[in-house]
Design a protein around this motif. Structure first.
Motif, PDB file in Angstrom:
ATOM      1  N   VAL A  16      -5.403  36.263  11.218  1.00 26.38           N
ATOM      2  CA  VAL A  16      -5.892  35.577  12.410  1.00 26.38           C
ATOM      3  C   VAL A  16      -5.018  34.349  12.600  1.00 26.38           C
ATOM      4  N   VAL A  17      -4.293  34.309  13.716  1.00 29.68           N
ATOM      5  CA  VAL A  17      -3.433  33.172  14.037  1.00 29.68           C
ATOM      6  C   VAL A  17      -4.285  32.115  14.730  1.00 29.68           C
ATOM      7  N   ASP A  18      -4.109  30.860  14.331  1.00 29.08           N
ATOM      8  CA  ASP A  18      -4.896  29.762  14.918  1.00 29.08           C
ATOM      9  C   ASP A  18      -3.995  28.557  15.173  1.00 29.08           C
TER      10      ASP A  18
ATOM     11  N   ASP B  69      -9.494  29.767  -0.480  1.00 32.01           N
ATOM     12  CA  ASP B  69     -10.887  29.377  -0.641  1.00 32.01           C
ATOM     13  C   ASP B  69     -11.783  30.575  -0.343  1.00 32.01           C
ATOM     14  N   MET B  70     -12.593  30.957  -1.295  1.00 24.79           N
ATOM     15  CA  MET B  70     -13.587  32.026  -1.155  1.00 24.79           C
ATOM     16  C   MET B  70     -12.991  33.319  -0.616  1.00 24.79           C
ATOM     17  N   GLY B  71     -11.822  33.693  -1.115  1.00 29.16           N
ATOM     18  CA  GLY B  71     -11.223  34.962  -0.734  1.00 29.16           C
ATOM     19  C   GLY B  71     -10.366  34.932   0.522  1.00 29.16           C
ATOM     20  N   MET B  72     -10.270  33.769   1.153  1.00 28.05           N
ATOM     21  CA  MET B  72      -9.433  33.625   2.342  1.00 28.05           C
ATOM     22  C   MET B  72      -8.314  32.635   2.053  1.00 28.05           C
ATOM     23  N   SER B  73      -7.149  32.909   2.623  1.00 28.74           N
ATOM     24  CA  SER B  73      -6.013  31.993   2.512  1.00 28.74           C
ATOM     25  C   SER B  73      -5.710  31.420   3.892  1.00 28.74           C
ATOM     26  N   THR B  74      -5.354  30.153   3.907  1.00 28.39           N
ATOM     27  CA  THR B  74      -4.887  29.478   5.119  1.00 28.39           C
ATOM     28  C   THR B  74      -3.440  29.107   4.859  1.00 28.39           C
ATOM     29  N   ILE B  75      -2.536  29.617   5.684  1.00 31.51           N
ATOM     30  CA  ILE B  75      -1.109  29.417   5.472  1.00 31.51           C
ATOM     31  C   ILE B  75      -0.488  28.794   6.708  1.00 31.51           C
ATOM     32  N   VAL B  76       0.309  27.747   6.488  1.00 29.25           N
ATOM     33  CA  VAL B  76       1.058  27.114   7.563  1.00 29.25           C
ATOM     34  C   VAL B  76       2.528  27.364   7.291  1.00 29.25           C
ATOM     35  N   LEU B  77       3.204  27.942   8.274  1.00 25.96           N
ATOM     36  CA  LEU B  77       4.616  28.305   8.150  1.00 25.96           C
ATOM     37  C   LEU B  77       5.456  27.571   9.179  1.00 25.96           C
ATOM     38  N   ARG B  78       6.714  27.422   8.847  1.00 24.34           N
ATOM     39  CA  ARG B  78       7.686  26.842   9.763  1.00 24.34           C
ATOM     40  C   ARG B  78       8.890  27.783   9.805  1.00 24.34           C
ATOM     41  N   GLU B  79       9.419  27.978  10.978  1.00 28.40           N
ATOM     42  CA  GLU B  79      10.607  28.811  11.132  1.00 28.40           C
ATOM     43  C   GLU B  79      11.613  28.049  11.970  1.00 28.40           C
ATOM     44  N   ASN B  80      12.785  27.818  11.424  1.00 26.94           N
ATOM     45  CA  ASN B  80      13.830  27.183  12.211  1.00 26.94           C
ATOM     46  C   ASN B  80      14.449  28.220  13.116  1.00 26.94           C
ATOM     47  N   ILE B  81      14.567  27.877  14.375  1.00 21.45           N
ATOM     48  CA  ILE B  81      15.114  28.788  15.361  1.00 21.45           C
ATOM     49  C   ILE B  81      16.589  28.475  15.542  1.00 21.45           C
ATOM     50  N   VAL B  82      17.417  29.491  15.331  1.00 22.17           N
ATOM     51  CA  VAL B  82      18.861  29.321  15.478  1.00 22.17           C
ATOM     52  C   VAL B  82      19.255  29.800  16.868  1.00 22.17           C
ATOM     53  N   ALA B  83      19.863  28.913  17.614  1.00 22.14           N
ATOM     54  CA  ALA B  83      20.234  29.262  18.997  1.00 22.14           C
ATOM     55  C   ALA B  83      21.569  29.943  19.047  1.00 22.14           C
TER      56      ALA B  83
ATOM     57  N   LEU C  66      -0.031  28.704  12.025  1.00 21.21           N
ATOM     58  CA  LEU C  66      -1.096  28.645  11.030  1.00 21.21           C
ATOM     59  C   LEU C  66      -1.852  29.955  11.152  1.00 21.21           C
ATOM     60  N   PHE C  67      -2.081  30.611  10.009  1.00 18.28           N
ATOM     61  CA  PHE C  67      -2.877  31.829  10.054  1.00 18.28           C
ATOM     62  C   PHE C  67      -3.775  31.927   8.839  1.00 18.28           C
ATOM     63  N   TYR C  68      -4.812  32.766   8.992  1.00 22.78           N
ATOM     64  CA  TYR C  68      -5.763  33.066   7.934  1.00 22.78           C
ATOM     65  C   TYR C  68      -5.615  34.536   7.570  1.00 22.78           C
ATOM     66  N   ALA C  69      -5.756  34.851   6.293  1.00 21.60           N
ATOM     67  CA  ALA C  69      -5.724  36.236   5.827  1.00 21.60           C
ATOM     68  C   ALA C  69      -6.548  36.342   4.556  1.00 21.60           C
TER      69      ALA C  69
ATOM     70  N   GLY D 220      -8.499  39.540  14.659  1.00 17.03           N
ATOM     71  CA  GLY D 220      -7.393  39.937  13.795  1.00 17.03           C
ATOM     72  C   GLY D 220      -6.266  40.643  14.521  1.00 17.03           C
ATOM     73  N   GLU D 221      -5.092  40.577  13.912  1.00 19.98           N
ATOM     74  CA  GLU D 221      -3.933  41.326  14.387  1.00 19.98           C
ATOM     75  C   GLU D 221      -3.066  41.652  13.179  1.00 19.98           C
ATOM     76  N   TRP D 222      -2.314  42.737  13.288  1.00 24.49           N
ATOM     77  CA  TRP D 222      -1.478  43.181  12.181  1.00 24.49           C
ATOM     78  C   TRP D 222      -0.145  42.447  12.188  1.00 24.49           C
ATOM     79  N   TYR D 223       0.223  41.921  11.040  1.00 23.36           N
ATOM     80  CA  TYR D 223       1.537  41.327  10.796  1.00 23.36           C
ATOM     81  C   TYR D 223       2.090  41.982   9.545  1.00 23.36           C
ATOM     82  N   THR D 224       3.393  41.990   9.417  1.00 16.20           N
ATOM     83  CA  THR D 224       4.023  42.497   8.202  1.00 16.20           C
ATOM     84  C   THR D 224       4.422  41.294   7.358  1.00 16.20           C
ATOM     85  N   ILE D 225       3.813  41.173   6.186  1.00  8.99           N
ATOM     86  CA  ILE D 225       4.074  40.046   5.294  1.00  8.99           C
ATOM     87  C   ILE D 225       4.661  40.601   4.005  1.00  8.99           C
TER      88      ILE D 225
END
Length: 106
Positions: free
Chosen positions: A36-38, A92-106, A59-62, A23-28
């Motif tokens: 947990v990032v995977d 599922d069973m108290g855990m979430s799997t989330i896939v995010l996308r972030e557009n990077i602006v140059a 992709l992360f789990y929380a 695990g690692e701390w993120y601010t959501i």
């Protein structure tokens, strides 16, 4: 809860989301959440393809209880002060799997 559900709850907190191992701390949405990032799983889901240079994906789990209400694909989620687009959110069973996308602006 009893039996199996109790064991799953203990494993979520005591093993899978253990800050000393995975695990690692993120601010959501302004709240500190242990995740947990995977990105290996993300790459596997993408058929082994690397993503485009102008895009970042994660992709992360929380634990579901630690997150805001579930959101649909296409909605935004603020992660570490950045607005990200949700590609997928499963629970599922108290855990979430989330896939995010972030557009990077140059």
């Amino acid at each position: 809860m009893s039996g199996f559900k109790d064991q799953v709850e203990r494993d979520i907190k005591g093993v899978f989301l253990d800050l000393d191992f995975f695990g690692e701390w993120y601010t959501i949405e302004g709240k500190q959440v242990c995740i947990v990032v995977d990105n290996d799983e993300l790459k596997a889901r993408q058929g082994g393809q690397d993503i485009a240079v102008a895009e970042s994906a994660t992709l992360f789990y929380a634990q579901t209880a630690d997150l805001p209400r579930r959101r649909a694909a296409g909605e935004n989620l603020n992660v570490n002060g950045r607005e990200c687009l949700i590609d997928d959110w499963k629970e599922d069973m108290g855990m979430s799997t989330i896939v995010l996308r972030e557009n990077i602006v140059a």
